[in-house]
Scaffold this motif. Structure first.
Motif, PDB file in Angstrom:
ATOM      1  N   PHE A 216      27.899  41.158  49.257  1.00  0.00           N
ATOM      2  CA  PHE A 216      27.910  39.749  48.889  1.00  0.00           C
ATOM      3  C   PHE A 216      26.460  39.274  48.704  1.00  0.00           C
ATOM      4  O   PHE A 216      25.893  38.568  49.543  1.00  0.00           O
ATOM      5  N   VAL A 217      25.855  39.690  47.595  1.00  0.00           N
ATOM      6  CA  VAL A 217      24.498  39.291  47.234  1.00  0.00           C
ATOM      7  C   VAL A 217      24.544  38.789  45.792  1.00  0.00           C
ATOM      8  O   VAL A 217      25.471  39.129  45.039  1.00  0.00           O
ATOM      9  N   PRO A 218      23.574  37.964  45.373  1.00  0.00           N
ATOM     10  CA  PRO A 218      23.703  37.281  44.076  1.00  0.00           C
ATOM     11  C   PRO A 218      23.937  38.192  42.883  1.00  0.00           C
ATOM     12  O   PRO A 218      24.790  37.894  42.027  1.00  0.00           O
ATOM     13  N   TYR A 219      23.188  39.317  42.777  1.00  0.00           N
ATOM     14  CA  TYR A 219      23.277  40.078  41.529  1.00  0.00           C
ATOM     15  C   TYR A 219      24.608  40.804  41.354  1.00  0.00           C
ATOM     16  O   TYR A 219      24.922  41.285  40.263  1.00  0.00           O
ATOM     17  N   LYS A 220      25.427  40.854  42.419  1.00  0.00           N
ATOM     18  CA  LYS A 220      26.758  41.458  42.280  1.00  0.00           C
ATOM     19  C   LYS A 220      27.736  40.527  41.569  1.00  0.00           C
ATOM     20  O   LYS A 220      28.819  40.945  41.156  1.00  0.00           O
ATOM     21  N   ASN A 221      27.382  39.229  41.453  1.00  0.00           N
ATOM     22  CA  ASN A 221      28.134  38.266  40.633  1.00  0.00           C
ATOM     23  C   ASN A 221      29.574  38.044  41.093  1.00  0.00           C
ATOM     24  O   ASN A 221      30.493  37.907  40.274  1.00  0.00           O
ATOM     25  N   HIS A 222      29.780  37.935  42.412  1.00  0.00           N
ATOM     26  CA  HIS A 222      31.135  37.657  42.898  1.00  0.00           C
ATOM     27  C   HIS A 222      31.611  36.267  42.500  1.00  0.00           C
ATOM     28  O   HIS A 222      32.809  36.051  42.271  1.00  0.00           O
ATOM     29  N   LEU A 223      30.683  35.303  42.437  1.00  0.00           N
ATOM     30  CA  LEU A 223      31.080  33.965  41.994  1.00  0.00           C
ATOM     31  C   LEU A 223      31.563  33.994  40.546  1.00  0.00           C
ATOM     32  O   LEU A 223      32.514  33.296  40.177  1.00  0.00           O
ATOM     33  N   LEU A 224      30.921  34.807  39.731  1.00  0.00           N
ATOM     34  CA  LEU A 224      31.383  34.982  38.350  1.00  0.00           C
ATOM     35  C   LEU A 224      32.779  35.588  38.325  1.00  0.00           C
ATOM     36  O   LEU A 224      33.616  35.219  37.480  1.00  0.00           O
ATOM     37  N   ALA A 225      33.062  36.505  39.246  1.00  0.00           N
ATOM     38  CA  ALA A 225      34.393  37.116  39.302  1.00  0.00           C
ATOM     39  C   ALA A 225      35.468  36.065  39.553  1.00  0.00           C
ATOM     40  O   ALA A 225      36.587  36.169  39.017  1.00  0.00           O
ATOM     41  N   VAL A 226      35.160  35.043  40.354  1.00  0.00           N
ATOM     42  CA  VAL A 226      36.131  33.963  40.578  1.00  0.00           C
ATOM     43  C   VAL A 226      36.401  33.226  39.276  1.00  0.00           C
ATOM     44  O   VAL A 226      37.557  32.925  38.933  1.00  0.00           O
ATOM     45  N   ASP A 227      35.353  32.937  38.517  1.00  0.00           N
ATOM     46  CA  ASP A 227      35.533  32.272  37.222  1.00  0.00           C
ATOM     47  C   ASP A 227      36.391  33.116  36.285  1.00  0.00           C
ATOM     48  O   ASP A 227      37.247  32.591  35.554  1.00  0.00           O
ATOM     49  N   VAL A 228      36.178  34.425  36.302  1.00  0.00           N
ATOM     50  CA  VAL A 228      36.955  35.321  35.440  1.00  0.00           C
ATOM     51  C   VAL A 228      38.418  35.299  35.849  1.00  0.00           C
ATOM     52  O   VAL A 228      39.324  35.235  34.996  1.00  0.00           O
ATOM     53  N   ALA A 229      38.680  35.363  37.148  1.00  0.00           N
ATOM     54  CA  ALA A 229      40.067  35.343  37.621  1.00  0.00           C
ATOM     55  C   ALA A 229      40.760  34.042  37.220  1.00  0.00           C
ATOM     56  O   ALA A 229      41.936  34.044  36.831  1.00  0.00           O
ATOM     57  N   GLU A 230      40.026  32.921  37.301  1.00  0.00           N
ATOM     58  CA  GLU A 230      40.620  31.647  36.885  1.00  0.00           C
ATOM     59  C   GLU A 230      40.932  31.657  35.395  1.00  0.00           C
ATOM     60  O   GLU A 230      42.012  31.200  34.977  1.00  0.00           O
ATOM     61  N   ARG A 231      40.013  32.177  34.588  1.00  0.00           N
ATOM     62  CA  ARG A 231      40.253  32.231  33.142  1.00  0.00           C
ATOM     63  C   ARG A 231      41.433  33.148  32.821  1.00  0.00           C
ATOM     64  O   ARG A 231      42.232  32.852  31.923  1.00  0.00           O
ATOM     65  N   ALA A 232      41.542  34.263  33.547  1.00  0.00           N
ATOM     66  CA  ALA A 232      42.629  35.218  33.305  1.00  0.00           C
ATOM     67  C   ALA A 232      43.929  34.812  33.978  1.00  0.00           C
ATOM     68  O   ALA A 232      44.961  35.457  33.756  1.00  0.00           O
ATOM     69  N   ARG A 233      43.872  33.759  34.796  1.00  0.00           N
ATOM     70  CA  ARG A 233      45.034  33.287  35.560  1.00  0.00           C
ATOM     71  C   ARG A 233      45.618  34.405  36.422  1.00  0.00           C
ATOM     72  O   ARG A 233      46.819  34.645  36.463  1.00  0.00           O
ATOM     73  N   ARG A 234      44.735  35.063  37.161  1.00  0.00           N
ATOM     74  CA  ARG A 234      45.155  36.169  38.033  1.00  0.00           C
ATOM     75  C   ARG A 234      44.588  35.969  39.433  1.00  0.00           C
ATOM     76  O   ARG A 234      43.464  35.466  39.593  1.00  0.00           O
ATOM     77  N   THR A 300      42.776  53.325  39.201  1.00  0.00           N
ATOM     78  CA  THR A 300      42.635  51.914  38.848  1.00  0.00           C
ATOM     79  C   THR A 300      41.572  51.738  37.768  1.00  0.00           C
ATOM     80  O   THR A 300      40.440  52.202  37.938  1.00  0.00           O
ATOM     81  N   PRO A 301      41.902  51.056  36.674  1.00  0.00           N
ATOM     82  CA  PRO A 301      40.919  50.869  35.597  1.00  0.00           C
ATOM     83  C   PRO A 301      39.878  49.829  35.964  1.00  0.00           C
ATOM     84  O   PRO A 301      40.042  49.042  36.897  1.00  0.00           O
ATOM     85  N   VAL A 302      38.797  49.801  35.186  1.00  0.00           N
ATOM     86  CA  VAL A 302      37.618  49.007  35.507  1.00  0.00           C
ATOM     87  C   VAL A 302      37.233  48.141  34.307  1.00  0.00           C
ATOM     88  O   VAL A 302      37.273  48.594  33.164  1.00  0.00           O
ATOM     89  N   VAL A 303      36.847  46.898  34.578  1.00  0.00           N
ATOM     90  CA  VAL A 303      36.188  46.051  33.592  1.00  0.00           C
ATOM     91  C   VAL A 303      34.725  45.951  34.003  1.00  0.00           C
ATOM     92  O   VAL A 303      34.414  45.552  35.132  1.00  0.00           O
ATOM     93  N   ALA A 304      33.829  46.339  33.117  1.00  0.00           N
ATOM     94  CA  ALA A 304      32.411  46.431  33.473  1.00  0.00           C
ATOM     95  C   ALA A 304      31.556  46.296  32.223  1.00  0.00           C
ATOM     96  O   ALA A 304      32.047  46.435  31.095  1.00  0.00           O
ATOM     97  N   ALA A 333      38.996  38.525  28.784  1.00  0.00           N
ATOM     98  CA  ALA A 333      39.718  39.157  27.680  1.00  0.00           C
ATOM     99  C   ALA A 333      39.823  40.666  27.856  1.00  0.00           C
ATOM    100  O   ALA A 333      40.724  41.311  27.303  1.00  0.00           O
ATOM    101  N   ALA A 334      38.897  41.263  28.615  1.00  0.00           N
ATOM    102  CA  ALA A 334      38.911  42.709  28.821  1.00  0.00           C
ATOM    103  C   ALA A 334      39.951  43.148  29.837  1.00  0.00           C
ATOM    104  O   ALA A 334      40.297  44.329  29.887  1.00  0.00           O
ATOM    105  N   VAL A 335      40.450  42.222  30.647  1.00  0.00           N
ATOM    106  CA  VAL A 335      41.405  42.609  31.699  1.00  0.00           C
ATOM    107  C   VAL A 335      42.660  43.259  31.134  1.00  0.00           C
ATOM    108  O   VAL A 335      43.044  44.355  31.562  1.00  0.00           O
ATOM    109  N   PRO A 336      43.363  42.634  30.168  1.00  0.00           N
ATOM    110  CA  PRO A 336      44.549  43.319  29.639  1.00  0.00           C
ATOM    111  C   PRO A 336      44.223  44.616  28.914  1.00  0.00           C
ATOM    112  O   PRO A 336      45.037  45.556  28.912  1.00  0.00           O
ATOM    113  N   ARG A 337      43.054  44.722  28.313  1.00  0.00           N
ATOM    114  CA  ARG A 337      42.673  45.997  27.689  1.00  0.00           C
ATOM    115  C   ARG A 337      42.529  47.091  28.742  1.00  0.00           C
ATOM    116  O   ARG A 337      42.939  48.224  28.528  1.00  0.00           O
ATOM    117  N   ALA A 338      41.954  46.729  29.879  1.00  0.00           N
ATOM    118  CA  ALA A 338      41.815  47.717  30.949  1.00  0.00           C
ATOM    119  C   ALA A 338      43.171  48.114  31.509  1.00  0.00           C
ATOM    120  O   ALA A 338      43.419  49.297  31.795  1.00  0.00           O
TER     121      ALA A 338
END
Length: 374
Positions: A216-234, A300-304, A333-338
């Motif tokens: 849990f350090v800034p460059y790992k971008n966990h806060l961004l992951a929350v935004d992605v989950a909200e956009r993907a509704r997951r 498990t597939p990866v989005v990266a 948008a990459a989540v369903p592709r993964a």
């Protein structure tokens, strides 16, 4: 008169050097495997957290004077090159062969004897010195004089190394750019077999969750992951440990999708998370990144991002989905592709980074440069 038999050559005095042992992260796992390859080597590190469980064959890790300081590690960074130099005087021993696991200033150690061989396995040249754009810890203008001094010391230390291996092609390019040296690419080890079998579920987690796993350090971008989950509704699970724990819990409480924050997950919990996640979100440019390979080994597939180590490990359309930039909409948008990737495709890709291949390649690299010293 018969010629007397020659005495067998003495075994080379060998040392393994690591930066610090603070967690069972990727660099520490490399150190653990290296310790198995050189079972008679003395072990050295700046500091060691005794709570971190590593299999080092029962050997004690000799630490520097920094191990006795209560100061946070970030405050001791300027002291590290000097601490390594003093450590060589303190242990009063030099070695024929030194193998260093480096991501900060470990190559500054002066443990190699005159005429000996110093090999460095590089996770990265210190990001906060050479690549502050990838790691915010070095971006402050107030730190610029310290960065220049540390860069000069780091460059001098690199000149004393016999040969380098890099954990990815990305890092090999940094070694050439910052130190003017070539490096053999040897990808880090992943115990692929350990992730093959799915553990029995024990955690109460939402179905189809996305997973972000790491410190849990800034460059790992966990806060961004929350935004992605909200956009993907997951739903999302954040698992790790570090200084951003409180901020992540606050963000999880206000998220528009379920977000579970797991602090300091056990190895068994990590294993379960990697198997049960629909997709691993890895929204950071890493030097290599062992976690995506562990996810693929779990099926498990990866989005990266297509940059950094994940661009070398994740096969787009086979074991995940790669994105050209870390924008929320691109990652979502990459989540369903993964998810269209199969578990078998993920596992086959992970097999390319198995621990057995690492052992073979490291010994071949060491043998090429250390000869009989190996």
């Amino acid at each position: 008169m018969p010629t007397p038999p020659r005495a067998a050559p003495a075994a080379p005095r060998t040392a393994l050097v690591h930066e610090w042992v603070a967690a069972r992260a990727g660099a520490e796992q490399v150190f653990e495997v290296l310790a198995g390859l050189w079972p008679d080597a003395d072990l050295h590190a700046l500091t060691v957290d005794p709570a971190v469980a590593l299999d080092l064959g029962g050997r004690r890790v000799r630490t520097t004077a920094l191990d006795a300081l209560p100061a946070p590690r970030a405050l001791t960074l300027p002291l590290m090159p000097a601490a390594w130099a003093a450590h060589a005087r303190d242990v009063q021993r030099s070695y024929d062969l030194v193998v260093t696991s480096h991501h900060a200033f470990a190559t500054s150690n002066r443990l190699v004897a005159p005429g000996g061989v110093h090999l460095a396995y590089v996770h990265t040249p210190a990001r906060y010195v050479w690549s502050p754009e990838l790691d915010g810890r070095g971006t402050s203008p107030l730190l610029a004089p310290a960065r220049r001094a540390l860069a000069a010391a780091d460059h001098r230390a690199a000149r004393r190394v016999t040969a380098f291996a890099a954990n990815s092609a990305e890092v090999a390019r940094r070694v050439e750019r910052f130190w003017g040296r070539e490096a053999t690419v040897v990808h880090p080890p992943v115990d692929v077999a350990a992730f093959a079998a799915a553990p029995a579920p024990t955690l109460d987690l939402p179905d189809g969750f996305l997973l972000a796993l790491g410190r849990f350090v800034p460059y790992k971008n966990h806060l961004l992951a929350v935004d992605v989950a909200e956009r993907a509704r997951r739903p999302l699970v954040l698992a790790g440990a570090g200084p951003l724990l409180a901020a992540l819990r606050e963000r999880a409480a206000t998220a528009t999708v379920p977000v579970v924050v797991l602090d300091r997950p056990s190895r068994r919990t990590v294993h379960e998370l990697l198997h049960r996640a629909a997709v691993l979100l890895f929204p950071t440019v890493e030097d290599f990144g062992i976690v995506p390979v562990e996810a693929m080994a779990s099926g498990t597939p990866v989005v990266a991002p297509a940059r950094g180590g994940s661009g070398e490990t994740v096969l787009d359309g086979v074991s995940g989905a790669l994105v050209d930039d870390l924008r929320v909409d691109a990652l979502a948008a990459a989540v369903p592709r993964a998810e269209a990737c199969t578990p078998d495709g993920c596992r086959r890709r992970a097999a390319a980074f198995d621990v057995g291949r690492f052992r073979e390649r490291v010994l071949a690299w060491a043998g090429a440069h250390a000869g009989v010293l190996r």
